[in-house]
Scaffold this motif. Structure first.
Motif, short mmCIF file in Angstrom:
data_model
loop_
_atom_site.label_atom_id
_atom_site.label_comp_id
_atom_site.label_asym_id
_atom_site.label_seq_id
_atom_site.Cartn_x
_atom_site.Cartn_y
_atom_site.Cartn_z
N ALA A 229 0.82 -1.20 0.00
CA ALA A 229 0.00 0.00 0.00
C ALA A 229 0.86 1.25 0.00
N THR A 230 1.94 1.22 0.73
CA THR A 230 2.83 2.37 0.80
C THR A 230 3.50 2.62 -0.54
N ALA A 231 3.90 1.56 -1.23
CA ALA A 231 4.56 1.71 -2.53
C ALA A 231 3.65 2.39 -3.55
N ALA A 347 -0.87 18.44 8.02
CA ALA A 347 -2.23 18.30 7.52
C ALA A 347 -2.31 17.39 6.30
N MET A 348 -1.24 17.34 5.50
CA MET A 348 -1.23 16.48 4.32
C MET A 348 -1.10 15.00 4.67
N LEU A 349 -0.37 14.69 5.71
CA LEU A 349 -0.08 13.29 6.03
C LEU A 349 -1.34 12.46 6.24
N PRO A 350 -2.32 12.92 7.04
CA PRO A 350 -3.53 12.09 7.19
C PRO A 350 -4.25 11.86 5.86
N ASP A 351 -4.22 12.85 4.96
CA ASP A 351 -4.87 12.69 3.66
C ASP A 351 -4.19 11.60 2.83
N THR A 352 -2.86 11.47 2.97
CA THR A 352 -2.18 10.41 2.22
C THR A 352 -2.54 9.03 2.76
N VAL A 353 -2.92 8.96 4.06
CA VAL A 353 -3.41 7.69 4.61
C VAL A 353 -4.68 7.26 3.89
N GLU A 354 -5.61 8.23 3.68
CA GLU A 354 -6.83 7.93 2.95
C GLU A 354 -6.54 7.56 1.49
N TYR A 355 -5.55 8.21 0.89
CA TYR A 355 -5.21 7.90 -0.50
C TYR A 355 -4.80 6.43 -0.63
N ALA A 356 -3.94 5.97 0.30
CA ALA A 356 -3.49 4.57 0.25
C ALA A 356 -4.67 3.63 0.47
N GLU A 357 -5.57 3.98 1.40
CA GLU A 357 -6.73 3.13 1.65
C GLU A 357 -7.66 3.10 0.44
N GLY A 361 -7.06 -0.36 -0.39
CA GLY A 361 -7.89 -0.98 0.63
C GLY A 361 -7.17 -1.20 1.94
N ILE A 362 -5.90 -0.78 2.03
CA ILE A 362 -5.09 -0.97 3.24
C ILE A 362 -4.93 0.38 3.94
N ARG A 363 -5.23 0.40 5.25
CA ARG A 363 -5.09 1.63 6.03
C ARG A 363 -4.06 1.42 7.12
N SER A 364 -3.11 2.34 7.23
CA SER A 364 -2.05 2.23 8.25
C SER A 364 -1.59 3.64 8.64
N GLU A 365 -2.23 4.19 9.68
CA GLU A 365 -1.89 5.56 10.07
C GLU A 365 -0.45 5.67 10.59
N SER A 366 -0.13 4.83 11.57
CA SER A 366 1.17 4.98 12.24
C SER A 366 2.34 4.71 11.31
N ILE A 446 -14.53 5.27 0.01
CA ILE A 446 -14.10 4.32 1.05
C ILE A 446 -15.29 3.94 1.92
N ALA A 447 -16.12 4.94 2.29
CA ALA A 447 -17.29 4.67 3.11
C ALA A 447 -18.29 3.79 2.37
N ALA A 448 -18.45 4.04 1.06
CA ALA A 448 -19.38 3.24 0.26
C ALA A 448 -18.93 1.79 0.19
N ARG A 449 -17.63 1.55 0.07
CA ARG A 449 -17.12 0.20 0.05
C ARG A 449 -17.43 -0.52 1.36
N GLY A 450 -17.22 0.23 2.47
CA GLY A 450 -17.48 -0.36 3.78
C GLY A 450 -18.94 -0.71 3.97
N ALA A 451 -19.82 0.11 3.39
CA ALA A 451 -21.27 -0.13 3.55
C ALA A 451 -21.73 -1.36 2.78
N THR A 452 -21.02 -1.67 1.68
CA THR A 452 -21.45 -2.82 0.85
C THR A 452 -20.69 -4.09 1.16
N SER A 453 -19.68 -4.00 2.04
CA SER A 453 -18.88 -5.18 2.35
C SER A 453 -19.52 -6.04 3.43
#
Length: 453
Positions: A229-231, A347-357, A361-366, A446-453
């Motif tokens: 996901a990071t790559a 402020a940009m860093l949290p947005d890049t977390v959402e971009y990777a997710e 589909g992988i989320r990793s804040e830390s 991302i929210a729509a995917r979670g609602a249908t999963s």
């Protein structure tokens, strides 16, 4: 994020403050180490500049390497205290002790002093990574609302710059008031550590409702999936590149300020005043750039901030020899631009977390925050190490009259490194793709995917 998102977009100011004020505590450690520790090594302990710079560089790079490792560990942490809070609750008191030990090293350039300086610096950097990376990731865990994140980041940066003001303006006078020399610095470090510990424990209590175990929370993905996901997260690498370049080039200027006012202007006390003045101006303009980032996006805000950074730097070059008033005006203009960097990076860093997710589909804040802090700290460490080498190369001798050639080289370093850094940073940030509109679309998908999963 399940239950953790409930009401998050409507966070009260007190909750935002509870998160953001943690940066005040961390900067009671970060700012003294950044602004004064190299000076403490060279002009108080009398370590050779190259040795002092080497200790600083290696310890900070070690801290940088630890950051993504701590991030991976924090992502996998599950406890009754939460995912990230345990690191604040149990790490803050130990970090305070390690910080005080930095300034207990005996003077004189002996092998024992060098080894002890290195050991205490490594201990401090290790514990700083363990406590600070989980804290940095909290913003991404608490809310996905970009506007709320901008608010929290604004409070964090105001808290950080206020701590910077206090550290820059009070450290040298307090060290003298407490008797000067090593004992005076140890007393100042003890005072900062006590306040920082109280602040960090208050932050841990304040974020308790938003970092607790939930029944529906998925286990942390395997490391290989996080790496995949990071790559794919190229916006993160743009931010990493920008912060690394800015940190490296800015270190050469900032750490030279104390030497500049002591040996070029001839008044060492003005160095602390100059650092304090820079912090005050940044504190004033942090809310301005937080508002710009909220309304027009973080990329535009950062690019706008680079303009006064370059203008102030050029004025600094022209103001040399024209009196301290002109120098302070130049520093003030540069510090306006620094505020944009402080706000937009975090402020940009949290947005890049959402971009990777969104992308994988992988989320990793830390882990993302750990990588960003790796880039920042490695660049700071390399900058400090290079500065120590360059000071030795240009013939710097502590507490002595410097030659005209040494002073000319000192001034050249302070101009060309940050000038080149600002240009490269602008080029990198110009390609940053996550606009406010695009971020909202990603979060909705991302929210729509979670609602249908």
């Amino acid at each position: 994020m399940g239950k953790l998102d409930v009401g998050a977009s409507g966070l009260s100011f007190s909750r935002k403050l509870a998160v953001g004020v943690g940066d005040f505590g961390f900067n009671l450690y970060w700012q003294p180490a950044s602004l004064y520790l190299l000076y403490f090594y060279t002009d108080v302990l009398k370590l050779p500049p190259a040795v002092a710079g080497g200790i600083y560089m290696i310890a900070l790079i070690w801290d940088a390497i630890l950051d993504p490792i701590v991030g991976l560990t924090a992502d996998r942490t599950r406890s009754r205290f939460g995912r990230y809070r345990p690191y604040l609750l149990f790490g803050a008191p130990v970090l305070a002790i390690a910080f005080i030990l930095l300034f207990v090293v005996p003077g004189a350039s002996s092998p024992q002093a060098v080894l002890l300086a290195g050991a205490t610096h490594f201990l401090f950097r290790t514990l700083y990574a363990i406590v600070s990376v989980p804290y940095a990731a909290l913003t991404a865990r608490i809310t996905r609302d970009a506007a709320v994140r901008a608010d929290i980041t604004g409070i964090r940066m105001v808290s950080a710059t206020l701590a910077g003001v206090l550290v820059a303006t009070l450290t040298l006078p307090l060290a003298q008031m407490f008797g000067g020399g090593r004992n005076g610095w140890t007393a100042v470090a003890s005072l900062y550590a006590a306040v920082a510990t109280i602040v960090l424990l208050c932050t841990a209590q304040g974020v308790r409702p938003f970092d607790r175990p939930t029944d529906g929370e998925a286990a942390s993905p395997p490391i290989n999936e996080k790496l995949r996901a990071t790559a794919a997260n190229w916006p993160l690498f743009l931010v990493l590149g920008a912060v690394a370049v800015s940190s490296f080039s800015g270190t050469v200027f900032q750490k030279n300020l104390l030497y500049y006012f002591k040996y070029v202007v001839g008044d060492a006390s003005l160095g602390g005043g100059a650092l304090g003045f820079c912090a005050i101006v940044s504190a004033v303009f942090v809310p301005v750039f937080a508002l710009v980032a909220r309304r027009w996006g973080k990329r535009r805000a950062w690019l706008i901030g680079i303009v006064p950074s370059l203008a102030g730097l050029i004025l600094w070059r022209l103001a040399d020899g024209q009196g301290t008033g002109a120098l302070f005006v130049a520093l003030g203009i540069m510090s306006m631009g620094s505020a944009a960097y402080y706000v937009c990076f975090w402020a940009m860093l949290p947005d890049t977390v959402e971009y990777a997710e969104w992308k994988t589909g992988i989320r990793s804040e830390s882990f993302a925050f750990g990588l960003a802090m790796l880039g920042q700290k490695a660049a700071l460490g390399l900058g400090a190490g290079l500065l120590g080498i360059l000071l030795a190369h240009i013939g710097y001798v502590a507490d002595a009259v410097q030659s005209p050639e040494t002073l000319a080289d000192l001034k050249a370093m302070m101009f060309w490194f940050p000038f080149a850094g600002a240009i490269v940073t602008a080029m990198l940030i110009g390609f940053y793709p996550i606009t406010p509109k695009r971020h909202l679309q990603m979060v909705e998908e991302i929210a729509a995917r979670g609602a249908t999963s």
